[in-house]
Write a protein that holds these residues in place. Structure first.
Motif, PDB file in Angstrom:
ATOM      1  N   MET A   1     -57.219 -73.775  22.225  1.00 23.33           N
ATOM      2  CA  MET A   1     -57.669 -75.150  22.171  1.00 23.33           C
ATOM      3  C   MET A   1     -56.645 -76.040  21.464  1.00 23.33           C
ATOM      4  O   MET A   1     -56.648 -77.248  21.677  1.00 23.33           O
ATOM      5  CB  MET A   1     -59.015 -75.241  21.467  1.00 23.33           C
ATOM      6  N   GLU A   2     -55.799 -75.427  20.686  1.00 26.18           N
ATOM      7  CA  GLU A   2     -54.749 -76.206  20.018  1.00 26.18           C
ATOM      8  C   GLU A   2     -53.830 -76.868  21.046  1.00 26.18           C
ATOM      9  O   GLU A   2     -53.412 -78.013  20.873  1.00 26.18           O
ATOM     10  CB  GLU A   2     -53.940 -75.325  19.057  1.00 26.18           C
ATOM     11  N   VAL A   3     -53.544 -76.179  22.139  1.00 23.08           N
ATOM     12  CA  VAL A   3     -52.705 -76.761  23.197  1.00 23.08           C
ATOM     13  C   VAL A   3     -53.406 -77.970  23.812  1.00 23.08           C
ATOM     14  O   VAL A   3     -52.768 -78.997  24.068  1.00 23.08           O
ATOM     15  CB  VAL A   3     -52.365 -75.710  24.279  1.00 23.08           C
ATOM     16  N   VAL A   4     -54.702 -77.882  24.028  1.00 24.21           N
ATOM     17  CA  VAL A   4     -55.453 -79.015  24.575  1.00 24.21           C
ATOM     18  C   VAL A   4     -55.352 -80.201  23.620  1.00 24.21           C
ATOM     19  O   VAL A   4     -55.100 -81.338  24.043  1.00 24.21           O
ATOM     20  CB  VAL A   4     -56.930 -78.636  24.836  1.00 24.21           C
ATOM     21  N   ARG A   5     -55.532 -79.952  22.325  1.00 30.37           N
ATOM     22  CA  ARG A   5     -55.420 -81.028  21.334  1.00 30.37           C
ATOM     23  C   ARG A   5     -54.025 -81.662  21.346  1.00 30.37           C
ATOM     24  O   ARG A   5     -53.886 -82.885  21.291  1.00 30.37           O
ATOM     25  CB  ARG A   5     -55.727 -80.498  19.925  1.00 30.37           C
ATOM     26  N   GLN A   6     -53.003 -80.820  21.415  1.00 32.35           N
ATOM     27  CA  GLN A   6     -51.633 -81.336  21.426  1.00 32.35           C
ATOM     28  C   GLN A   6     -51.351 -82.172  22.669  1.00 32.35           C
ATOM     29  O   GLN A   6     -50.764 -83.257  22.581  1.00 32.35           O
ATOM     30  CB  GLN A   6     -50.636 -80.178  21.334  1.00 32.35           C
ATOM     31  N   ILE A   7     -51.778 -81.677  23.818  1.00 32.63           N
ATOM     32  CA  ILE A   7     -51.575 -82.421  25.063  1.00 32.63           C
ATOM     33  C   ILE A   7     -52.290 -83.761  24.999  1.00 32.63           C
ATOM     34  O   ILE A   7     -51.729 -84.803  25.350  1.00 32.63           O
ATOM     35  CB  ILE A   7     -52.054 -81.590  26.277  1.00 32.63           C
ATOM     36  N   LYS A   8     -53.533 -83.745  24.540  1.00 28.93           N
ATOM     37  CA  LYS A   8     -54.314 -84.981  24.436  1.00 28.93           C
ATOM     38  C   LYS A   8     -53.626 -85.965  23.500  1.00 28.93           C
ATOM     39  O   LYS A   8     -53.525 -87.158  23.800  1.00 28.93           O
ATOM     40  CB  LYS A   8     -55.728 -84.650  23.949  1.00 28.93           C
ATOM     41  N   THR A   9     -53.129 -85.499  22.372  1.00 31.41           N
ATOM     42  CA  THR A   9     -52.439 -86.364  21.411  1.00 31.41           C
ATOM     43  C   THR A   9     -51.172 -86.971  22.017  1.00 31.41           C
ATOM     44  O   THR A   9     -50.932 -88.176  21.897  1.00 31.41           O
ATOM     45  CB  THR A   9     -52.078 -85.576  20.133  1.00 31.41           C
ATOM     46  N   ILE A  10     -50.375 -86.162  22.678  1.00 27.96           N
ATOM     47  CA  ILE A  10     -49.133 -86.651  23.282  1.00 27.96           C
ATOM     48  C   ILE A  10     -49.429 -87.694  24.348  1.00 27.96           C
ATOM     49  O   ILE A  10     -48.813 -88.770  24.375  1.00 27.96           O
ATOM     50  CB  ILE A  10     -48.308 -85.484  23.866  1.00 27.96           C
TER      51      ILE A  10
ATOM     52  N   LYS B   1     -51.594 -92.257  31.605  1.00 26.60           N
ATOM     53  CA  LYS B   1     -52.926 -92.329  32.200  1.00 26.60           C
ATOM     54  C   LYS B   1     -53.165 -91.059  32.997  1.00 26.60           C
ATOM     55  O   LYS B   1     -52.681 -90.920  34.116  1.00 26.60           O
ATOM     56  CB  LYS B   1     -53.045 -93.568  33.071  1.00 26.60           C
ATOM     57  N   THR B   2     -53.883 -90.141  32.388  1.00 27.75           N
ATOM     58  CA  THR B   2     -54.166 -88.856  33.021  1.00 27.75           C
ATOM     59  C   THR B   2     -55.425 -88.271  32.406  1.00 27.75           C
ATOM     60  O   THR B   2     -55.976 -88.823  31.450  1.00 27.75           O
ATOM     61  CB  THR B   2     -52.973 -87.883  32.852  1.00 27.75           C
ATOM     62  N   GLN B   3     -55.883 -87.196  32.953  1.00 30.35           N
ATOM     63  CA  GLN B   3     -57.009 -86.471  32.380  1.00 30.35           C
ATOM     64  C   GLN B   3     -56.569 -85.046  32.091  1.00 30.35           C
ATOM     65  O   GLN B   3     -55.762 -84.475  32.828  1.00 30.35           O
ATOM     66  CB  GLN B   3     -58.209 -86.473  33.330  1.00 30.35           C
ATOM     67  N   VAL B   4     -57.126 -84.488  31.026  1.00 27.10           N
ATOM     68  CA  VAL B   4     -56.785 -83.128  30.616  1.00 27.10           C
ATOM     69  C   VAL B   4     -57.831 -82.177  31.183  1.00 27.10           C
ATOM     70  O   VAL B   4     -59.030 -82.399  31.039  1.00 27.10           O
ATOM     71  CB  VAL B   4     -56.735 -83.022  29.072  1.00 27.10           C
ATOM     72  N   LEU B   5     -57.372 -81.125  31.829  1.00 28.65           N
ATOM     73  CA  LEU B   5     -58.248 -80.117  32.405  1.00 28.65           C
ATOM     74  C   LEU B   5     -58.087 -78.819  31.621  1.00 28.65           C
ATOM     75  O   LEU B   5     -56.978 -78.320  31.470  1.00 28.65           O
ATOM     76  CB  LEU B   5     -57.883 -79.879  33.873  1.00 28.65           C
ATOM     77  N   ALA B   6     -59.194 -78.301  31.104  1.00 24.35           N
ATOM     78  CA  ALA B   6     -59.196 -76.990  30.449  1.00 24.35           C
ATOM     79  C   ALA B   6     -59.734 -75.993  31.477  1.00 24.35           C
ATOM     80  O   ALA B   6     -60.822 -76.162  32.010  1.00 24.35           O
ATOM     81  CB  ALA B   6     -60.077 -77.011  29.202  1.00 24.35           C
ATOM     82  N   ALA B   7     -58.952 -74.971  31.773  1.00 17.83           N
ATOM     83  CA  ALA B   7     -59.301 -74.062  32.859  1.00 17.83           C
ATOM     84  C   ALA B   7     -59.865 -72.748  32.354  1.00 17.83           C
ATOM     85  O   ALA B   7     -59.516 -72.263  31.281  1.00 17.83           O
ATOM     86  CB  ALA B   7     -58.068 -73.793  33.713  1.00 17.83           C
ATOM     87  N   SER B   8     -60.759 -72.194  33.160  1.00 16.48           N
ATOM     88  CA  SER B   8     -61.270 -70.844  32.982  1.00 16.48           C
ATOM     89  C   SER B   8     -62.028 -70.643  31.673  1.00 16.48           C
ATOM     90  O   SER B   8     -61.783 -69.689  30.950  1.00 16.48           O
ATOM     91  CB  SER B   8     -60.118 -69.835  33.097  1.00 16.48           C
ATOM     92  N   MET B   9     -62.970 -71.542  31.402  1.00 16.42           N
ATOM     93  CA  MET B   9     -63.813 -71.393  30.211  1.00 16.42           C
ATOM     94  C   MET B   9     -64.697 -70.157  30.393  1.00 16.42           C
ATOM     95  O   MET B   9     -65.265 -69.957  31.452  1.00 16.42           O
ATOM     96  CB  MET B   9     -64.697 -72.630  30.015  1.00 16.42           C
ATOM     97  N   ARG B  10     -64.788 -69.339  29.387  1.00 20.41           N
ATOM     98  CA  ARG B  10     -65.505 -68.064  29.499  1.00 20.41           C
ATOM     99  C   ARG B  10     -66.804 -68.001  28.720  1.00 20.41           C
ATOM    100  O   ARG B  10     -67.522 -67.009  28.790  1.00 20.41           O
ATOM    101  CB  ARG B  10     -64.594 -66.912  29.064  1.00 20.41           C
ATOM    102  N   SER B  11     -67.111 -69.057  27.960  1.00 17.19           N
ATOM    103  CA  SER B  11     -68.372 -69.082  27.215  1.00 17.19           C
ATOM    104  C   SER B  11     -68.745 -70.531  26.926  1.00 17.19           C
ATOM    105  O   SER B  11     -67.879 -71.417  26.982  1.00 17.19           O
ATOM    106  CB  SER B  11     -68.229 -68.312  25.898  1.00 17.19           C
ATOM    107  N   PRO B  12     -69.999 -70.792  26.605  1.00 19.74           N
ATOM    108  CA  PRO B  12     -70.391 -72.151  26.221  1.00 19.74           C
ATOM    109  C   PRO B  12     -69.593 -72.663  25.017  1.00 19.74           C
ATOM    110  O   PRO B  12     -69.266 -73.846  24.953  1.00 19.74           O
ATOM    111  CB  PRO B  12     -71.878 -72.009  25.888  1.00 19.74           C
TER     112      PRO B  12
END
Length: 80
Positions: free
Chosen positions: A1-10, A17-28
Motif C-alpha cells: 500500500m505504500e506504493v499506492v500512497r507514493q503514486i497518489k502523492t506524486i 489527471k488520472t486515477q489510481v488502480l489497486a489490483a488483485s485485492m485479496r481481502s476486505p
C-alpha cells in the motif's frame, strides 16, 4: 500500500489527471487499505466483494434491529 500512497502523492503534487488502480485485492482489509491510501479503483475476486457486503455481525445487528422495530411499531389490534 505504500506504493499506492507514493503514486497518489506524486500525481497530486504534479497535478496529473488520472486515477489510481489497486489490483488483485485479496481481502476486505486490502480493499480498505487501498482506499485509505488513495486508490480510486480496485480489482478483486467476487468472493472478496461479497465479503465487503456480507458480515456476520452486520447480519446479527440487522436481525436485532428488525425485531426491535417490529416491537415498537407493531400495529395495534383492531377494536381497542
Amino acid at each position: 500500500m505504500e506504493v499506492v500512497r507514493q503514486i497518489k502523492t506524486i500525481y497530486t503534487n504534479y497535478g496529473f489527471k488520472t486515477q489510481v488502480l489497486a489490483a488483485s485485492m485479496r481481502s476486505p482489509t486490502h480493499v480498505i487499505d487501498a482506499a485509505t491510501a488513495g486508490s480510486h479503483i480496485a480489482t478483486m475476486p467476487l468472493k472478496v466483494l461479497d465479503m465487503l457486503f456480507n458480515h456476520p455481525l452486520t447480519d446479527k445487528g440487522l436481525e436485532q434491529f428488525l425485531k426491535d422495530y417490529a416491537k415498537v411499531f407493531q400495529e395495534a389490534p383492531v377494536g381497542r
